[in-house]
Design an enzyme around this catalytic site. Sequence first.
Site, mmCIF file in Angstrom:
data_model
loop_
_atom_site.group_PDB
_atom_site.id
_atom_site.type_symbol
_atom_site.label_atom_id
_atom_site.label_comp_id
_atom_site.label_asym_id
_atom_site.label_seq_id
_atom_site.Cartn_x
_atom_site.Cartn_y
_atom_site.Cartn_z
ATOM 1 N N ARG A 1 0.857 -1.174 0.000
ATOM 2 C CA ARG A 1 0.000 0.000 0.000
ATOM 3 C C ARG A 1 0.899 1.232 0.000
ATOM 4 O O ARG A 1 1.998 1.212 0.575
ATOM 5 C CB ARG A 1 -0.926 0.027 1.229
ATOM 6 C CG ARG A 1 -2.041 -1.003 1.204
ATOM 7 C CD ARG A 1 -3.083 -0.678 0.139
ATOM 8 N NE ARG A 1 -4.245 -1.560 0.193
ATOM 9 C CZ ARG A 1 -4.364 -2.687 -0.491
ATOM 10 N NH1 ARG A 1 -3.359 -3.080 -1.271
ATOM 11 N NH2 ARG A 1 -5.459 -3.412 -0.413
ATOM 12 N N GLU B 1 -2.766 8.497 -3.630
ATOM 13 C CA GLU B 1 -3.228 7.623 -4.712
ATOM 14 C C GLU B 1 -4.700 7.908 -4.996
ATOM 15 O O GLU B 1 -5.489 7.982 -4.057
ATOM 16 C CB GLU B 1 -3.049 6.160 -4.305
ATOM 17 C CG GLU B 1 -3.333 5.176 -5.418
ATOM 18 C CD GLU B 1 -3.080 3.731 -5.016
ATOM 19 O OE1 GLU B 1 -4.036 2.935 -5.104
ATOM 20 O OE2 GLU B 1 -1.944 3.417 -4.604
ATOM 21 N N HIS C 1 -1.620 0.922 -9.586
ATOM 22 C CA HIS C 1 -2.282 -0.015 -8.668
ATOM 23 C C HIS C 1 -3.045 -1.090 -9.443
ATOM 24 O O HIS C 1 -4.258 -1.258 -9.317
ATOM 25 C CB HIS C 1 -3.229 0.726 -7.712
ATOM 26 C CG HIS C 1 -3.547 -0.081 -6.479
ATOM 27 N ND1 HIS C 1 -3.939 0.506 -5.291
ATOM 28 C CD2 HIS C 1 -3.530 -1.435 -6.240
ATOM 29 C CE1 HIS C 1 -4.165 -0.439 -4.380
ATOM 30 N NE2 HIS C 1 -3.916 -1.622 -4.943
#
Length: 311
Positions: free
Chosen positions: A228, A256, A275
């Site tokens: 993450r 993000e 991602h």
Amino acid sequence: MWLPIPAAEIEGLPDPGASGLRYLHWDGGPEFPGDPARCAYYVVPYMKGTEIAVRPLAAMTSVQVVQTLSAGIDHVTPGIGDLRPGVRLCNAKGVHEASTAELTLTLILASLRGVPGFVRGQDAEEWRDGFYPALADKSVLIVGYGSIGAAIEDRLAPFECARVARVARSARTTERGLVHALTDLPALLPQADVVVLSTPLTPQTRHLADAGFLARMKDGALLVNVARGPVVDTKALLAELESGRITAALDVTDPEPLPSGHPLWHAPGVLVTPHVGGSTSAFMPRAKRLIAGQLTRFAAGEELRNVVLTT
């Protein structure tokens, strides 16, 4: 049962007539498919963010299970306090290992072999030959040795790495060898040519890769983050990248999505992917099998898999 995939598209679900289960489709749209108070089993929409994931939780007064379709649960934990006691939270162990491990190897190989530069060279019609690093004979450190970390090591096996070291929250021994505790990181980091982050995001792992962590990495090492974004301190990483001392390959970032104009886009020695570790053709069949298997066990009163906490 609230499902983010239409029930008609999931083979192996318990028959509604025999099981008494009723399937409603909700993939995060503005309107709920039914009364949240009647939902017993909530499968969280995939990759729709925390706001959507937790939106119905406070009204789910009868829910028994919250099932994510991601390996991490950080996007639903902000809403856990709204749930009554006894609700089981399950993650998607078994769904993302193949895809995430594939991307990890892609990021390592592309970064070491200079593929981003070749793509830019192709765009500019430039022949950028030269001598580039190989993965062979490199030492790799996997930080976060759960099922995804193990899948990454499985795929490293044919590449003739000099060494693969493993780190998890606590030490243990596996078939492949010793898994070190997080407390061993300071000694392990200077030995690694490639450091892979595949740990869940928890209060203990937020900014795990801080200035001190990054400073311990050897000169020329590659940091790969498929965990993450907030596992890495972005400001500290930018300082190291801009110095040219290390390089990075990031499937996740903080913030993000990475906004336009952010310095990470153009920092030297960084490869960014948006991602997509789990977003492949391998996701849907595995997600459907997980949902069908879990609901079959739920209908039969059997123990569920992947229970990570009970409220």
